[in-house]
Design an enzyme around this catalytic site. Structure first.
Site, PDB file in Angstrom:
ATOM      1  N   HIS A 118       0.837  -1.205   0.000  1.00 22.16           N
ATOM      2  CA  HIS A 118       0.000   0.000   0.000  1.00 22.16           C
ATOM      3  C   HIS A 118       0.871   1.254   0.000  1.00 22.16           C
ATOM      4  O   HIS A 118       0.443   2.311  -0.479  1.00 22.16           O
ATOM      5  CB  HIS A 118      -0.912   0.028   1.232  1.00 22.16           C
ATOM      6  N   ASP A 145      -4.872  -6.394  -7.953  1.00 21.28           N
ATOM      7  CA  ASP A 145      -5.007  -5.709  -6.681  1.00 21.28           C
ATOM      8  C   ASP A 145      -5.217  -4.225  -7.012  1.00 21.28           C
ATOM      9  O   ASP A 145      -5.115  -3.808  -8.170  1.00 21.28           O
ATOM     10  CB  ASP A 145      -3.771  -5.930  -5.805  1.00 21.28           C
TER      11      ASP A 145
END
Length: 331
Positions: free
Chosen positions: A174, A244
């Site tokens: 992230h 993702d």
């Protein structure tokens, strides 16, 4: 697949979700306050497009988007701790954990939770850690197969993540782009092997935003070697491949939002996720429209098919028995 801002749809979001380029919606904690609000939000979404896929990350432990009014599920690593003492009980609880998670979502007309995590456990991982079952390939495989069986019993598809294994690297994708510097042999006989062991039971797979230089210089979600050669070719996987989130920091190295989407689709992804960045999502949607991208017609196979208990879940004996068993065994 994209996200929405709040607990109800804005007029602009209604228009956006009705566009043919939008095939899915993923919900976050900010989209939830209590069960009735969730029912209303899902109904609003279905009014825009009855066939849209509605997803969430409802793994349990640290990653459970809906909490108040939902069963508080333990992290998957807790199941491995039980398995270490009593293998049969661990497998039974893995199946129950999945069945409870899935049936509770299905009664709200939510199609899927992106689960299970098939990464190997590593306590030093910034993003996976106890989200993973175990550090052992065989233990992870056995618990994962039991978990997948529980999801299927409920009527929900199973999505293995984060292919071919995110657990060993420490960095959080992230925030940065992790690089797994291990030799190919170790990656393929450990992390990748879990996916190979489960691939026949999985309906979908989500690749990791991780680079494995021993195999390819591209991160797995942008790699035709990982997706087309190893997953589709070597493992003969015929299910859906989700990227993702393309807004994660690890994906930025692939270029602009449109370049990321183009690269993920070219590598073999069937659906791309663009979350928490409306401008990026709109740019990708516009590009898909302009290029007349054909889309993936198999996505409809991922729609939920709720089991009988979902119709009146909280009054069913099976639900009561499952909750009692989980509470007694896992606390």
């Amino acid at each position: 697949m994209l996200d929405v801002e709040g607990t109800h749809l804005s007029p602009a979001e209604r228009t956006l979700l009705a566009r043919p380029e939008i095939g899915g919606l993923i919900l976050f904690s900010r989209n939830y306050t209590e069960p009735q609000q969730l029912r209303e939000l899902v109904a609003e979404v279905r009014a825009c497009d009855p066939e849209i896929l509605i997803a969430v990350d409802q793994e349990g432990g640290r990653v459970q988007r809906f909490r108040e009014g939902f069963v508080q599920l333990p992290a998957l690593h807790r199941l491995a701790e039980v398995y270490a003492v009593d293998q049969e009980l661990g497998l039974q609880l893995a199946r129950l954990h999945a069945w409870v998670m899935a049936t509770e979502l299905l009664q709200f007309d939510i199609d899927l939770s992106f689960a299970p995590v098939l990464d190997l456990f590593n306590a030093d991982s910034e993003v996976i850690a106890d989200r993973a079952f175990a550090d052992d390939v065989q233990v992870t495989t056995e618990l994962a197969l039991a978990y997948i069986a529980g999801m299927h019993e409920a009527g929900m598809v199973a999505t293995g993540k984060h292919y071919p294994g995110h657990g060993t690297v420490v960095a959080d994708s992230h925030n940065s782009l992790p690089v797994d510097h291990r030799q190919a042999g170790e990656i393929l006989t450990r992390d990748f092997q879990v996916f190979a062991n489960c691939v026949d039971k999985l309906d979908a797979i989500m690749p990791a935003h991780v680079i494995y230089p021993a195999i390819d210089e591209e991160s797995a979600g942008f790699s035709s070697i990982w997706i087309q050669h190893k997953l589709r070719g070597q493992l003969d996987f015929e299910g859906i491949v989700f990227s993702d989130d393309l807004s994660m920091a690890a994906a930025h190295a692939a270029g602009s939002p449109v370049q990321r989407a183009e690269k993920a689709l070219a590598a073999g992804c069937d659906m791309v996720l663009a979350c928490n960045d409306r401008e990026a999502a709109l740019a990708i949607a516009a590009w898909l429209h302009e290029t007349e991208h054909p889309g993936c017609h198999a996505l409809g196979k991922l729609r939920a098919r709720p089991c009988e208990e979902c119709a009146d879940l909280y009054n069913s004996k099976k639900w009561d028995d499952a909750i009692t068993r989980l509470s007694e065994s896992l606390g």
